[in-house]
Design a protein around this motif. Structure first.
Motif, mmCIF file in Angstrom:
data_model
loop_
_atom_site.group_PDB
_atom_site.id
_atom_site.type_symbol
_atom_site.label_atom_id
_atom_site.label_comp_id
_atom_site.label_asym_id
_atom_site.label_seq_id
_atom_site.Cartn_x
_atom_site.Cartn_y
_atom_site.Cartn_z
ATOM 1 N N UNK A 9 7.718 7.275 -13.409
ATOM 2 C CA UNK A 9 6.669 6.571 -12.692
ATOM 3 C C UNK A 9 6.964 6.454 -11.203
ATOM 4 N N UNK A 10 5.952 6.086 -10.414
ATOM 5 C CA UNK A 10 6.112 6.013 -8.960
ATOM 6 C C UNK A 10 6.830 4.743 -8.519
ATOM 7 N N UNK A 11 7.525 4.838 -7.372
ATOM 8 C CA UNK A 11 8.159 3.680 -6.763
ATOM 9 C C UNK A 11 7.274 3.107 -5.668
ATOM 10 N N UNK A 12 7.896 2.653 -4.572
ATOM 11 C CA UNK A 12 7.154 1.952 -3.526
ATOM 12 C C UNK A 12 6.808 2.819 -2.328
ATOM 13 N N UNK A 13 7.405 3.998 -2.187
ATOM 14 C CA UNK A 13 7.140 4.819 -1.019
ATOM 15 C C UNK A 13 7.857 4.301 0.215
ATOM 16 N N UNK B 220 7.912 12.032 -13.747
ATOM 17 C CA UNK B 220 9.239 11.780 -14.289
ATOM 18 C C UNK B 220 10.203 12.835 -13.767
ATOM 19 N N UNK B 221 11.394 12.390 -13.361
ATOM 20 C CA UNK B 221 12.364 13.332 -12.825
ATOM 21 C C UNK B 221 13.781 12.875 -13.064
ATOM 22 N N UNK B 222 14.717 13.832 -13.004
ATOM 23 C CA UNK B 222 16.124 13.538 -13.179
ATOM 24 C C UNK B 222 16.897 14.029 -11.960
ATOM 25 N N UNK B 223 18.092 13.504 -11.815
ATOM 26 C CA UNK B 223 18.987 13.935 -10.737
ATOM 27 C C UNK B 223 20.419 13.904 -11.253
ATOM 28 N N UNK B 224 21.188 14.895 -10.808
ATOM 29 C CA UNK B 224 22.591 15.011 -11.183
ATOM 30 C C UNK B 224 23.410 15.164 -9.902
ATOM 31 N N UNK B 225 24.539 14.478 -9.861
ATOM 32 C CA UNK B 225 25.369 14.519 -8.647
ATOM 33 C C UNK B 225 26.841 14.568 -9.011
ATOM 34 N N UNK C 249 21.575 18.297 -8.249
ATOM 35 C CA UNK C 249 20.337 18.885 -8.762
ATOM 36 C C UNK C 249 19.332 17.762 -8.954
ATOM 37 N N UNK C 250 18.146 17.921 -8.377
ATOM 38 C CA UNK C 250 17.094 16.900 -8.470
ATOM 39 C C UNK C 250 15.797 17.586 -8.885
ATOM 40 N N UNK C 251 15.130 17.015 -9.881
ATOM 41 C CA UNK C 251 13.908 17.633 -10.397
ATOM 42 C C UNK C 251 12.679 16.949 -9.828
ATOM 43 N N UNK C 252 11.544 17.657 -9.873
ATOM 44 C CA UNK C 252 10.286 17.128 -9.366
ATOM 45 C C UNK C 252 9.922 15.842 -10.105
ATOM 46 N N UNK C 253 9.438 14.840 -9.353
ATOM 47 C CA UNK C 253 9.065 13.563 -9.931
ATOM 48 C C UNK C 253 10.130 12.497 -9.787
ATOM 49 N N UNK C 254 11.342 12.891 -9.385
ATOM 50 C CA UNK C 254 12.415 11.919 -9.195
ATOM 51 C C UNK C 254 12.144 11.113 -7.927
ATOM 52 N N UNK C 255 12.207 9.763 -8.035
ATOM 53 C CA UNK C 255 11.824 8.894 -6.923
ATOM 54 C C UNK C 255 12.758 7.685 -6.872
ATOM 55 N N UNK C 256 13.451 7.518 -5.731
ATOM 56 C CA UNK C 256 14.320 6.366 -5.510
ATOM 57 C C UNK C 256 14.128 5.892 -4.078
ATOM 58 N N UNK C 257 14.993 4.973 -3.631
ATOM 59 C CA UNK C 257 14.920 4.503 -2.252
ATOM 60 C C UNK C 257 15.145 5.631 -1.259
ATOM 61 N N UNK C 258 15.972 6.622 -1.623
ATOM 62 C CA UNK C 258 16.340 7.669 -0.686
ATOM 63 C C UNK C 258 15.634 8.993 -0.926
ATOM 64 N N UNK C 259 15.032 9.184 -2.095
ATOM 65 C CA UNK C 259 14.486 10.493 -2.427
ATOM 66 C C UNK C 259 13.091 10.367 -3.042
ATOM 67 N N UNK C 260 12.209 11.308 -2.688
ATOM 68 C CA UNK C 260 10.928 11.537 -3.340
ATOM 69 C C UNK C 260 10.788 13.043 -3.508
ATOM 70 N N UNK C 261 11.043 13.541 -4.707
ATOM 71 C CA UNK C 261 11.158 14.968 -4.945
ATOM 72 C C UNK C 261 9.847 15.503 -5.525
ATOM 73 N N UNK C 262 9.276 16.529 -4.872
ATOM 74 C CA UNK C 262 8.039 17.137 -5.377
ATOM 75 C C UNK C 262 8.255 18.549 -5.905
ATOM 76 N N UNK C 263 9.475 19.076 -5.831
ATOM 77 C CA UNK C 263 9.812 20.381 -6.414
ATOM 78 C C UNK C 263 11.296 20.378 -6.744
ATOM 79 N N UNK C 264 11.656 20.992 -7.880
ATOM 80 C CA UNK C 264 13.060 21.029 -8.278
ATOM 81 C C UNK C 264 13.912 21.609 -7.152
#
Length: 790
Positions: free
Chosen positions: A240-244, A264-269, A293-308
């Motif tokens: 789901x979406x965060x605050x932008x 929905x997205x995942x991230x690996x570090x 690795x960050x997938x499309x849909x992953x959203x946090x304070x630092x990232x908004x990913x629209x493509x893997x």
């Protein structure tokens, strides 16, 4: 009258408050900061009202960490988080979009980010009162030092748009005027040290409001290899979406708002950093490696990913000898929208002599951006720099780089330039740098003349990387000019002026300051100045500012000195469709009275009052009073003492739900006493005791809430020779309401330059400073201390 003290130890926005604590663990119902830390992707720094529980295992690791820590929270927030990102402008003032900021809710950090891969390279949290000041009323952040938009970089200069960006990140809470916050926020974190070296953590957060609807969770591992070496791995998922967030490249004048990515997205570090010393190697250096690795849909304070996207890299820095060091880096990035970037860099520094330093570097990149042939191709750049130190007042350097191989549509990245720092006869000084290359001219210069009471200066700055089309302003950057000076006219009158002309693309800003000083007598002097500024921008609207300043100064031979200044400011204009009309009255004054050669009183006062009828700037009042007493007996100078009291008053009406209602209040008192005593010509002992009595309230009906702290410092200074001093200091800080108690150690080496200048370099091993207005613990590290007397 009976010396009693009233303490309000129940911060709460509701009618109920409860806290039970034992051995560092507690359960709480009231106001709290829901901090969840440990991983890089998932954090919570919000101020909330509701339930919080923290459990800390009494058993500890060999490094003093609790064996297991559990944190949970649940709240029904009545505020929303704001997140604003500013590219460093080279200035210190940054304007937030909102002016209804909740007092004390801000978390401000400076981060260095790779603009191509969006990877956060470094991040440092700033400390209020030391690193910045914030005006909650007007939504203005003022840094203690200017913040450049780009890192200094190494020997090889990357092209504009590819340099690592320095960003100011401001997170805060605000009450929306057009939206009621309805829903819940809850989450928690569990972390445990399985062994003394291996930590395992789990984090989960849920945000269910009308503005954001997101679930996030993740796991992380940290293996502590040695004192400075570690290995980390983290997996996170958001649904789901965060605050932008919003972004501005000009300090908040033009703002681009970005809604948060949905889905929905995942991230690996993965990241590891190895200190050569922990491996038993004699060579000083570090090895760093990372993969993400960050997938499309992953959203946090630092990232908004629209493509893997995928990225990994490696870096090695080493000091082979006292004269020779090198750096090697490699980075690889790719995404499913077609972007690809591979970069490699090698740099070497050789100190040929005490006066000559040589730097060499080579960089290669392969880049592909779909639909942009001008940004697709490969390039290899070779660079060199020579620095000559002739004497203390003369240093100059030359540098150059050239593209030795190129393919595709990438432009050449040639650049040649030189720089100098020089002080020469009859009061003239000059410093600057000039360069030219494939991406246009660049340079900076400052010429200054001082002779008696006459001075003049001229400066110019041109940075090819400051032009950011599509985000801030279109058009070619013409740089910034500044010209000014002062000159006496007769024996009693001195005139001065300064003009600044900024040619930033289609925006033109011209500011002028003119003033006069009149010395009525040997004791009394008056001054006055007029400031006129105008920003012309046919995209977002014009902005005018007019300021009038009046001052008076008194200085007699009996030891009394006093100064006062009154300022009136008038702002008129529309920026990005928002009216910014306001009238401000400011007053500042200070007084110094020397009782005799051994005793001195000092005092200062600052007042501010802002009135406006607009929706972007609110009315407010501010006052700060400081009184100090200094004692230094001149007959032996063995004992030195300074006592200080400070009062801060901040009361204003904050706009809540679209109506002007009395908002948050603040009133605090700070007492401190510092003393040093010379045991003998070699040893000096010193100490400091301080206490802060602080009170805050969200409005004029809620009782003030205590926020007290106490500080104790003791140090010893050894005068090694007539030029060198060594200082070791121990500190203890306790904050009762915050539940904070910690010891710290600090060490400094000082060098005397003449009778008036003392320069010291030291390291703070503790996490806090000796500033009682410092409410965070992010002070460990190296520092520079300069003490001058006139």
């Amino acid at each position: 009258g009976d010396d009693s003290t009233l303490v309000q130890d129940a911060p709460t926005d509701g009618k109920f408050y409860f806290r039970a604590e034992r051995d560092g663990s507690y359960i709480l119902w009231g106001n709290y900061t829901g901090e969840l830390r440990g991983g890089e992707y998932l954090r919570n720094e919000r101020d909330l009202y509701g339930f919080q529980g923290v459990y800390r295992d009494p058993d500890q690791t060999s490094r003093g960490e609790a064996q297991t820590t559990v944190t949970v929270y649940a709240a029904q927030p009545d505020q929303l988080p704001g997140r604003e990102v500013f590219l460093g402008t080279g200035g210190s003032v940054y304007f937030l979009q909102r002016s209804d900021i909740s007092t004390g809710s801000e978390v401000i950090t400076v981060e260095v980010r790779d603009p191509d891969t969006n990877r956060v390279i470094t991040q440092r949290r700033l400390v209020e009162g030391r690193d910045y000041r914030i005006n909650y009323l007007q939504g203005v952040v003022i840094l203690s030092a200017p913040l450049s938009g780009f890192t200094g970089g190494g020997t090889v200069a990357p092209p504009p748009g590819s340099r690592d960006e320095t960003r100011l990140i401001v997170n805060y809470e605000y009450t929306p005027t057009a939206t009621d916050v309805d829903g819940f926020a809850y989450g928690g974190r569990v972390e445990t040290w399985v062994t003394d070296h291996l930590r395992f953590g789990v984090t989960s957060q849920v945000e269910q409001t009308d503005v954001a609807d997101q679930t996030a969770y993740g796991v992380d591992l940290r293996y502590q290899i040695g004192t400075n070496s570690y290995l980390e791995f983290e997996v996170a998922r958001t649904e789901g979406p965060g605050f932008g967030q919003s972004f501005s490249a000009d300090g908040g004048l033009i703002v681009v708002n970005d809604a948060s990515t949905g889905g929905t997205g995942e991230a690996y570090r993965f990241k590891t950093e190895i200190d050569f010393a922990d491996l038993g190697l004699a060579t000083k250096g570090t090895l760093t490696a990372y993969a993400e690795r960050r997938s499309a849909g992953f959203s946090t304070l630092d990232y908004d990913i629209d493509a893997d996207e995928r990225l990994y890299g490696l870096a090695v820095t080493a000091e082979v000898t006292d004269r020779l060091s090198y750096t090697l880096t490699y980075d690889d990035f790719s995404s499913d929208d077609g972007d690809k970037l591979t970069e490699g860099l090698a740099e070497l520094t050789y100190i040929a002599s005490d006066r000559v330093t040589l730097d060499f570097g080579i960089a290669h990149e392969d880049r592909f951006e779909p639909g942009r042939p001008q940004d697709t191709g490969s390039r290899t750049d070779l660079a060199a720099k020579v620095t000559f130190t002739v004497r203390d007042d003369l240093e100059y350097y030359v540098f150059g780089q050239s593209t030795i191989a190129r393919g595709g549509g990438l432009r050449r990245n040639d650049r040649l330039g030189a720089g100098v720092k020089l002080g020469f006869a009859r009061g003239w000084t000059v410093e600057g740098e000039v360069s030219g290359g494939s991406f246009g001219a660049g340079g900076r210069a400052l010429l200054r003349y001082e002779q008696g009471e006459t001075n003049a200066y001229f400066g110019y700055t041109l940075d090819p990387g400051r032009e950011l089309d599509g985000v801030t302003v279109n058009g070619r950057d013409g740089g910034q000019f500044v010209l000014g000076g002062s000159r006496p006219v007769g024996e009693a009158v001195t005139v001065f002026g300064e003009n600044t002309y900024d040619i930033f693309g289609r925006r033109r800003a011209l500011t002028s300051t003119y003033g006069v000083e009149y010395k009525a007598s040997a004791l009394l002097a008056f001054s006055g100045s007029l400031d006129v500024g105008r920003v012309t921008d046919d995209v977002t609207g014009d902005f005018d500012r007019t300021g009038l300043s009046l001052g008076v100064a008194y200085d007699d031979d009996a030891g009394l000195q006093a100064k006062a200044r009154l300022e009136l400011r008038r702002d008129r204009g529309v920026q990005s469709g928002s009216v910014r009309d306001s009238d401000t009255v400011l007053f500042t004054g200070n007084l110094e009275y020397a009782v005799d050669d051994a005793r001195r009183w000092i005092a200062s006062v600052d007042l501010a009052d802002t009135n406006t009828d607009t929706s972007t700037t609110l009315s407010g009042e501010y006052a700060r009073l400081t009184v100090g007493y200094a004692y230094r007996p001149v007959d032996n100078d063995r004992l030195n003492l300074l006592a200080r009291y400070e009062f801060l008053y901040d009361m204003y009406g904050q706009r809540v739900d679209g109506t002007d209602e009395p908002g948050p209040r603040q009133s605090s008192h700070v007492f401190s006493i510092d003393a040093t005593y010379d045991l003998n010509p070699r040893w000096t002992l010193g100490g400091k005791l301080g206490f802060r009595l602080g009170q805050t309230s969200p409005d004029d009906v809620t009782p003030l809430q205590q926020n007290d702290a106490a500080l104790a410092v003791i140090n010893a200074r050894y005068h090694l020779t007539f030029k060198w001093d060594l200082l070791v200091e121990g500190r203890y800080l306790t904050a009762r309401q915050a539940g904070f108690d910690e010891f710290g150690v600090l060490a400094t080496a000082y060098r005397h330059f003449g009778d008036n200048l003392l320069v010291g370099v030291g390291y703070n091993f503790g996490s806090f400073s000796d500033d009682l207005t410092d409410l965070t613990t992010d002070d460990q590290g190296i520092f520079l201390n300069i003490v001058a007397q006139f």
